[in-house]
Design a protein around this motif. Structure first.
Motif, PDB file in Angstrom:
ATOM      1  N   PRO A 244     -60.322   2.071 -12.707  1.00  0.00           N
ATOM      2  CA  PRO A 244     -61.147   3.276 -12.588  1.00  0.00           C
ATOM      3  C   PRO A 244     -60.736   4.369 -13.561  1.00  0.00           C
ATOM      4  CG  PRO A 244     -59.518   3.209 -10.824  1.00  0.00           C
ATOM      5  CD  PRO A 244     -59.387   1.913 -11.567  1.00  0.00           C
TER       6      PRO A 244
ATOM      7  N   ALA B  53     -64.247   5.955  -9.753  1.00  0.00           N
ATOM      8  CA  ALA B  53     -65.297   6.076 -10.762  1.00  0.00           C
ATOM      9  C   ALA B  53     -65.006   5.110 -11.904  1.00  0.00           C
ATOM     10  CB  ALA B  53     -65.380   7.506 -11.282  1.00  0.00           C
TER      11      ALA B  53
ATOM     12  N   CYS C 122     -70.922   0.923 -16.117  1.00  0.00           N
ATOM     13  CA  CYS C 122     -71.406   0.587 -14.776  1.00  0.00           C
ATOM     14  C   CYS C 122     -72.420  -0.551 -14.798  1.00  0.00           C
ATOM     15  CB  CYS C 122     -71.990   1.824 -14.109  1.00  0.00           C
ATOM     16  SG  CYS C 122     -73.437   2.497 -14.937  1.00  0.00           S
TER      17      CYS C 122
ATOM     18  N   GLN D 133     -69.784   5.484  -9.214  1.00  0.00           N
ATOM     19  CA  GLN D 133     -68.894   6.113  -8.241  1.00  0.00           C
ATOM     20  C   GLN D 133     -68.951   5.358  -6.907  1.00  0.00           C
ATOM     21  OE1 GLN D 133     -70.276  10.228  -8.196  1.00  0.00           O
ATOM     22  NE2 GLN D 133     -68.557  10.802  -9.528  1.00  0.00           N
TER      23      GLN D 133
ATOM     24  N   SER E 124     -71.262  11.801 -16.957  1.00  0.00           N
ATOM     25  CA  SER E 124     -70.095  12.575 -17.390  1.00  0.00           C
ATOM     26  C   SER E 124     -70.025  12.541 -18.911  1.00  0.00           C
ATOM     27  CB  SER E 124     -68.818  11.992 -16.784  1.00  0.00           C
ATOM     28  OG  SER E 124     -68.501  10.761 -17.397  1.00  0.00           O
TER      29      SER E 124
ATOM     30  N   GLU F 156     -61.460   7.469 -12.673  1.00  0.00           N
ATOM     31  CA  GLU F 156     -61.049   8.460 -11.683  1.00  0.00           C
ATOM     32  C   GLU F 156     -60.770   7.731 -10.378  1.00  0.00           C
ATOM     33  OE1 GLU F 156     -64.130  11.344 -11.260  1.00  0.00           O
ATOM     34  OE2 GLU F 156     -64.362  11.646 -13.423  1.00  0.00           O
TER      35      GLU F 156
ATOM     36  N   THR G 289     -63.376   9.919  -5.309  1.00  0.00           N
ATOM     37  CA  THR G 289     -64.058   8.623  -5.346  1.00  0.00           C
ATOM     38  C   THR G 289     -63.477   7.789  -6.475  1.00  0.00           C
ATOM     39  OG1 THR G 289     -65.773   9.446  -6.854  1.00  0.00           O
ATOM     40  CG2 THR G 289     -66.206   9.624  -4.475  1.00  0.00           C
TER      41      THR G 289
ATOM     42  N   LEU H 217     -71.189   6.971 -14.984  1.00  0.00           N
ATOM     43  CA  LEU H 217     -70.089   6.414 -14.199  1.00  0.00           C
ATOM     44  C   LEU H 217     -70.619   5.833 -12.883  1.00  0.00           C
ATOM     45  CD1 LEU H 217     -67.301   9.145 -14.556  1.00  0.00           C
ATOM     46  CD2 LEU H 217     -67.549   7.025 -15.861  1.00  0.00           C
TER      47      LEU H 217
END
Length: 306
Positions: free
Chosen positions: A71, A79, A83, A47, A40, A73, A77, A45
């Motif tokens: 998160p 996100a 990560c 997910q 993104s 998002e 999901t 990210l």
């Protein structure tokens, strides 16, 4: 009878409140089983496909509690940014066959249980259908618990882990995934027990026992009905033969023992053979022989008239 679904299992899992290493193990199992990476504007990210709202809330709270992350998002999901740091914290590394984790054999019992619960939340499904045969289906129960993972190495690792805990599972390939599954009630129950889902194990086994008892009662009733039908049919044949002999030659033409047997059957058309034999003071096989002889004489009369 009520069925048990995969959602029931997942709801029960989300009622557990693991702490510390146990919660971290649960997250490791969950993330490994349902993660994907997406690019993104904020970078790469992590997910997590949680599938249901209650699982999403449970995982989001655990991620915040154990790793201190929130998160970017939440729907559809979860996100997370950074990560690589999250995966490293959960001992998950990229391998040739998906994302791997070393050291599962070193987990203690609580962490192993939590890890398997996490895997189930991420990719597990379960069904238990009960039938006593009155719904048009064959009597019995259908049990199926499975984990559907992306890599064969993950599936093999999961099989080894479950096998070490006396849960016998099998593996198959389906739609580019590897499915580890159990289909009999013993191993399904053992797997649920391994996940510390005692209430579901009791519910599953209690229902199976009740169903077994009901099937036994139905079998006995069916057997009794079949015996009654055979008795009735046999009695009708004997009575028909007695009436034919009486009309054509008269019962006096029969030997006294056959007359005695004929009178007993005509007077008690619905009585079981054993009851009539007891009344006459002879064996069941002896009375049956007399009835067979009466039918044979009637058949001979019919043949002679043709």
């Amino acid at each position: 009878m009520a069925n048990i679904s995969g959602l029931d299992v997942k709801r029960q899992i989300t009622k557990t409140c693991p702490r510390g290493d146990e919660c971290k193990s649960m997250l490791t199992g969950f993330v490994r089983s349902c993660m994907s990476l997406a690019v993104s504007k904020d970078g790469v990210l992590l997910q997590l496909d949680c599938q249901t709202d209650f699982v999403r809330e449970y995982i989001m709270h655990a991620m915040q509690t154990v790793l201190g992350v929130t998160p970017k998002e939440t729907k559809p999901t979860l996100a997370y940014g950074d990560c690589q740091s999250i995966l490293s914290s959960l001992n998950i590394t990229a391998g040739d066959d998906g994302y791997e984790m070393a050291g599962i054999p070193q987990m203690d019992d609580d962490c192993e249980s939590a890890y398997i619960r996490g895997v189930f939340l991420g990719c597990g499904s379960f069904s238990a259908h009960y039938s006593d045969g009155n719904d048009g289906q064959k009597g019995g129960g259908g049990y199926h618990l499975e984990f559907s993972v992306l890599s064969e190495s993950f599936a093999d690792e999961l099989m080894d882990l479950l096998g070490s805990r006396e849960v016998v599972v099998h593996k198959m390939e389906r739609a580019e995934k590897y499915v580890v599954y159990a289909k009999d009630i013993e191993n399904v129950s053992n797997c649920l027990a391994l996940m510390r889902l005692g209430k579901l194990v009791v519910r599953l086994n209690d229902t199976a026992i009740a169903l077994s008892l009901k099937r036994d009662v139905n079998r006995r009733m069916n057997c009794d009905m079949a015996n009654m039908t055979r008795t009735t049919n046999a009695a009708v044949d004997v009575i028909h033969a007695v009436q034919l002999i009486a009309d054509r030659k008269g019962l006096d033409s029969l030997p006294p023992k056959l007359v005695e047997a004929a009178d007993a059957r005509v007077n008690s058309p619905e009585a079981p053979l054993c009851d009539l034999a007891f009344e006459l003071g002879i064996s069941k096989s002896g009375l049956k022989h007399r009835f067979d002889k009466i039918i044979e004489i009637a058949e001979q009369i019919e043949k002679s008239e043709k």
